[in-house]
Design a protein around this motif. Structure first.
Motif, PDB file in Angstrom:
ATOM      1  N   VAL A  56      -1.982  13.143   8.675  1.00  0.00           N
ATOM      2  CA  VAL A  56      -2.146  12.664   7.573  1.00  0.00           C
ATOM      3  C   VAL A  56      -0.842  11.344   7.289  1.00  0.00           C
ATOM      4  O   VAL A  56      -0.057  10.512   8.406  1.00  0.00           O
ATOM      5  CB  VAL A  56      -0.207  13.269   6.353  1.00  0.00           C
ATOM      6  CG1 VAL A  56       0.464  13.211   5.274  1.00  0.00           C
ATOM      7  CG2 VAL A  56      -0.873  15.010   6.632  1.00  0.00           C
ATOM      8  N   TRP A  57      -2.092  10.358   7.072  1.00  0.00           N
ATOM      9  CA  TRP A  57      -1.016   9.277   7.048  1.00  0.00           C
ATOM     10  C   TRP A  57      -0.636   8.412   5.453  1.00  0.00           C
ATOM     11  O   TRP A  57      -1.428   9.018   4.320  1.00  0.00           O
ATOM     12  CB  TRP A  57      -2.854   8.407   7.568  1.00  0.00           C
ATOM     13  CG  TRP A  57      -2.267   7.081   6.836  1.00  0.00           C
ATOM     14  CD1 TRP A  57      -1.632   5.580   8.173  1.00  0.00           C
ATOM     15  CD2 TRP A  57      -2.194   5.921   5.447  1.00  0.00           C
ATOM     16  NE1 TRP A  57      -1.327   4.395   7.550  1.00  0.00           N
ATOM     17  CE2 TRP A  57      -1.904   4.639   6.189  1.00  0.00           C
ATOM     18  CE3 TRP A  57      -3.333   6.323   4.723  1.00  0.00           C
ATOM     19  CZ2 TRP A  57      -2.285   3.343   5.350  1.00  0.00           C
ATOM     20  CZ3 TRP A  57      -3.173   5.178   3.769  1.00  0.00           C
ATOM     21  CH2 TRP A  57      -3.343   3.804   3.763  1.00  0.00           C
ATOM     22  N   ARG A  58       0.571   8.252   5.640  1.00  0.00           N
ATOM     23  CA  ARG A  58       1.164   7.195   4.105  1.00  0.00           C
ATOM     24  C   ARG A  58       0.796   5.736   4.445  1.00  0.00           C
ATOM     25  O   ARG A  58       1.333   4.922   5.531  1.00  0.00           O
ATOM     26  CB  ARG A  58       2.873   8.192   3.617  1.00  0.00           C
ATOM     27  CG  ARG A  58       2.440   9.153   4.094  1.00  0.00           C
ATOM     28  CD  ARG A  58       3.934   9.660   3.798  1.00  0.00           C
ATOM     29  NE  ARG A  58       3.204  11.482   3.310  1.00  0.00           N
ATOM     30  CZ  ARG A  58       3.564  12.475   2.091  1.00  0.00           C
ATOM     31  NH1 ARG A  58       2.672  11.656   1.181  1.00  0.00           N
ATOM     32  NH2 ARG A  58       3.178  13.284   2.620  1.00  0.00           N
ATOM     33  N   GLN A  59       1.054   5.473   3.431  1.00  0.00           N
ATOM     34  CA  GLN A  59       1.244   3.773   2.805  1.00  0.00           C
ATOM     35  C   GLN A  59       2.284   3.319   2.325  1.00  0.00           C
ATOM     36  O   GLN A  59       2.304   3.652   0.886  1.00  0.00           O
ATOM     37  CB  GLN A  59       0.146   2.960   3.111  1.00  0.00           C
ATOM     38  CG  GLN A  59       0.170   1.283   2.855  1.00  0.00           C
ATOM     39  CD  GLN A  59      -1.087   0.884   2.184  1.00  0.00           C
ATOM     40  OE1 GLN A  59      -1.335   0.434   3.077  1.00  0.00           O
ATOM     41  NE2 GLN A  59      -1.389   0.141   1.147  1.00  0.00           N
ATOM     42  N   SER A  60       3.059   2.415   2.644  1.00  0.00           N
ATOM     43  CA  SER A  60       3.922   2.050   1.634  1.00  0.00           C
ATOM     44  C   SER A  60       4.553   1.175   1.693  1.00  0.00           C
ATOM     45  O   SER A  60       3.972   0.195   2.852  1.00  0.00           O
ATOM     46  CB  SER A  60       5.741   2.600   1.340  1.00  0.00           C
ATOM     47  OG  SER A  60       5.719   4.035   1.868  1.00  0.00           O
ATOM     48  N   PHE A  61       5.282   0.217   0.274  1.00  0.00           N
ATOM     49  CA  PHE A  61       4.990  -0.829   0.205  1.00  0.00           C
ATOM     50  C   PHE A  61       6.773  -1.571   0.311  1.00  0.00           C
ATOM     51  O   PHE A  61       7.109  -0.297  -0.544  1.00  0.00           O
ATOM     52  CB  PHE A  61       3.922  -1.994  -1.108  1.00  0.00           C
ATOM     53  CG  PHE A  61       3.494  -1.968  -1.069  1.00  0.00           C
ATOM     54  CD1 PHE A  61       2.569  -2.093   0.850  1.00  0.00           C
ATOM     55  CD2 PHE A  61       1.703  -2.488  -1.243  1.00  0.00           C
ATOM     56  CE1 PHE A  61       1.440  -1.669   0.949  1.00  0.00           C
ATOM     57  CE2 PHE A  61       0.582  -2.736  -1.797  1.00  0.00           C
ATOM     58  CZ  PHE A  61       0.482  -2.751   0.321  1.00  0.00           C
ATOM     59  N   SER A  62       7.691  -3.028   0.756  1.00  0.00           N
ATOM     60  CA  SER A  62       8.940  -2.341   0.053  1.00  0.00           C
ATOM     61  C   SER A  62       8.551  -4.256  -0.327  1.00  0.00           C
ATOM     62  O   SER A  62       8.196  -5.438   0.444  1.00  0.00           O
ATOM     63  CB  SER A  62       9.628  -2.963   0.718  1.00  0.00           C
ATOM     64  OG  SER A  62      10.356  -3.522   0.793  1.00  0.00           O
ATOM     65  N   TYR A  63       9.335  -4.405  -1.787  1.00  0.00           N
ATOM     66  CA  TYR A  63       9.142  -6.044  -2.123  1.00  0.00           C
ATOM     67  C   TYR A  63      10.953  -6.195  -2.041  1.00  0.00           C
ATOM     68  O   TYR A  63      10.897  -8.211  -2.640  1.00  0.00           O
ATOM     69  CB  TYR A  63       8.486  -6.097  -4.012  1.00  0.00           C
ATOM     70  CG  TYR A  63       7.311  -5.715  -4.030  1.00  0.00           C
ATOM     71  CD1 TYR A  63       6.333  -6.711  -4.103  1.00  0.00           C
ATOM     72  CD2 TYR A  63       6.796  -4.221  -3.991  1.00  0.00           C
ATOM     73  CE1 TYR A  63       5.085  -6.225  -3.880  1.00  0.00           C
ATOM     74  CE2 TYR A  63       5.821  -4.157  -3.951  1.00  0.00           C
ATOM     75  CZ  TYR A  63       4.120  -4.824  -4.681  1.00  0.00           C
ATOM     76  OH  TYR A  63       3.696  -4.793  -4.677  1.00  0.00           O
ATOM     77  N   ASP A  64      11.415  -6.096  -1.259  1.00  0.00           N
ATOM     78  CA  ASP A  64      12.616  -6.609  -1.082  1.00  0.00           C
ATOM     79  C   ASP A  64      13.253  -6.420   0.031  1.00  0.00           C
ATOM     80  O   ASP A  64      14.251  -6.158   0.893  1.00  0.00           O
ATOM     81  CB  ASP A  64      13.433  -5.595  -1.616  1.00  0.00           C
ATOM     82  CG  ASP A  64      14.311  -4.119  -1.906  1.00  0.00           C
ATOM     83  OD1 ASP A  64      13.632  -3.724  -0.899  1.00  0.00           O
ATOM     84  OD2 ASP A  64      14.944  -3.324  -2.541  1.00  0.00           O
ATOM     85  N   GLY A  65      12.459  -6.467   0.987  1.00  0.00           N
ATOM     86  CA  GLY A  65      12.742  -6.585   2.423  1.00  0.00           C
ATOM     87  C   GLY A  65      13.097  -5.316   3.378  1.00  0.00           C
ATOM     88  O   GLY A  65      13.590  -5.365   4.336  1.00  0.00           O
ATOM     89  N   GLY A  66      12.618  -4.532   2.084  1.00  0.00           N
ATOM     90  CA  GLY A  66      12.539  -3.083   3.321  1.00  0.00           C
ATOM     91  C   GLY A  66      14.255  -1.731   2.574  1.00  0.00           C
ATOM     92  O   GLY A  66      13.967  -1.142   3.575  1.00  0.00           O
ATOM     93  N   ASP A  67      14.542  -2.362   1.882  1.00  0.00           N
ATOM     94  CA  ASP A  67      15.721  -2.032   1.149  1.00  0.00           C
ATOM     95  C   ASP A  67      15.242  -1.092   0.568  1.00  0.00           C
ATOM     96  O   ASP A  67      15.618   0.122   0.450  1.00  0.00           O
ATOM     97  CB  ASP A  67      16.525  -2.740   0.117  1.00  0.00           C
ATOM     98  CG  ASP A  67      17.230  -3.969   0.997  1.00  0.00           C
ATOM     99  OD1 ASP A  67      17.970  -3.745   2.688  1.00  0.00           O
ATOM    100  OD2 ASP A  67      17.704  -5.283   0.545  1.00  0.00           O
ATOM    101  N   THR A  68      14.070  -0.989  -0.150  1.00  0.00           N
ATOM    102  CA  THR A  68      13.339   0.291  -0.856  1.00  0.00           C
ATOM    103  C   THR A  68      12.114   0.424  -1.098  1.00  0.00           C
ATOM    104  O   THR A  68      11.249  -0.885  -0.414  1.00  0.00           O
ATOM    105  CB  THR A  68      14.143   0.061  -2.562  1.00  0.00           C
ATOM    106  OG1 THR A  68      13.072  -1.217  -2.960  1.00  0.00           O
ATOM    107  CG2 THR A  68      15.088   0.272  -2.647  1.00  0.00           C
TER     108      THR A  68
END
Length: 148
Positions: free
Chosen positions: A124-136
């Motif tokens: 399984v591969w998952r991609q996530s984005f953070s627009y706050d420098g990795g906080d969320t």
């Protein structure tokens, strides 16, 4: 972490995708589609290349192990962004789980990118984005692999 960390992925796969339709616009509508992937080792096994065929578009990935740094770098390109190679993500595996991080610009916005790999016979591969420098982090794409 070794040059063999991605050996579980070598071969031909059917890929079930679940993805936010408009990742660049930070959409919330999920779409599902099938694809095929073919992953093969290159460079004496210290790297691998895959081709990804989703029917109306294609992608490819290069993953290369850096033994001096003890980490992997992953690059992505697709027919959806002709002539572009995404900036690499870097990371490693621990106990069958790989985490890879990088920076990119998506839809005109700086974004931190995270890939999570779960190794095994049905990866399984998952991609996530953070627009706050990795906080969320917001997960926006999941691929489930089954042998073809």
């Amino acid at each position: 972490m070794t040059a063999n960390d991605f050996d579980f992925l070598h071969g031909r796969w059917r890929v079930a995708n679940r993805k936010i339709a408009d990742i660049a616009g930070r959409g919330t509508e999920w779409v599902e589609f099938g694809a095929r992937a073919d992953v093969r080792p290159v460079l004496g096994g210290a790297a691998n290349v895959d081709t990804f065929d989703a029917g109306d578009w294609e992608g490819m990935t290069l993953r290369q192990y850096d033994p001096a740094a003890g980490l992997w770098r992953i690059w992505w390109a697709s027919t959806r962004a002709p002539g572009q190679l995404d900036p690499p993500l870097e990371g490693r595996f621990t106990d069958g789980h790989g985490v890879f991080l990088g920076e990119d610009v998506v839809g005109g916005h700086a974004v931190a990118v995270r890939f999570d790999w779960t190794a095994g016979p049905a990866p399984v591969w998952r991609q996530s984005f953070s627009y706050d420098g990795g906080d969320t982090w917001q997960e926006n794409w999941v691929m489930r692999f089954e042998p073809a």
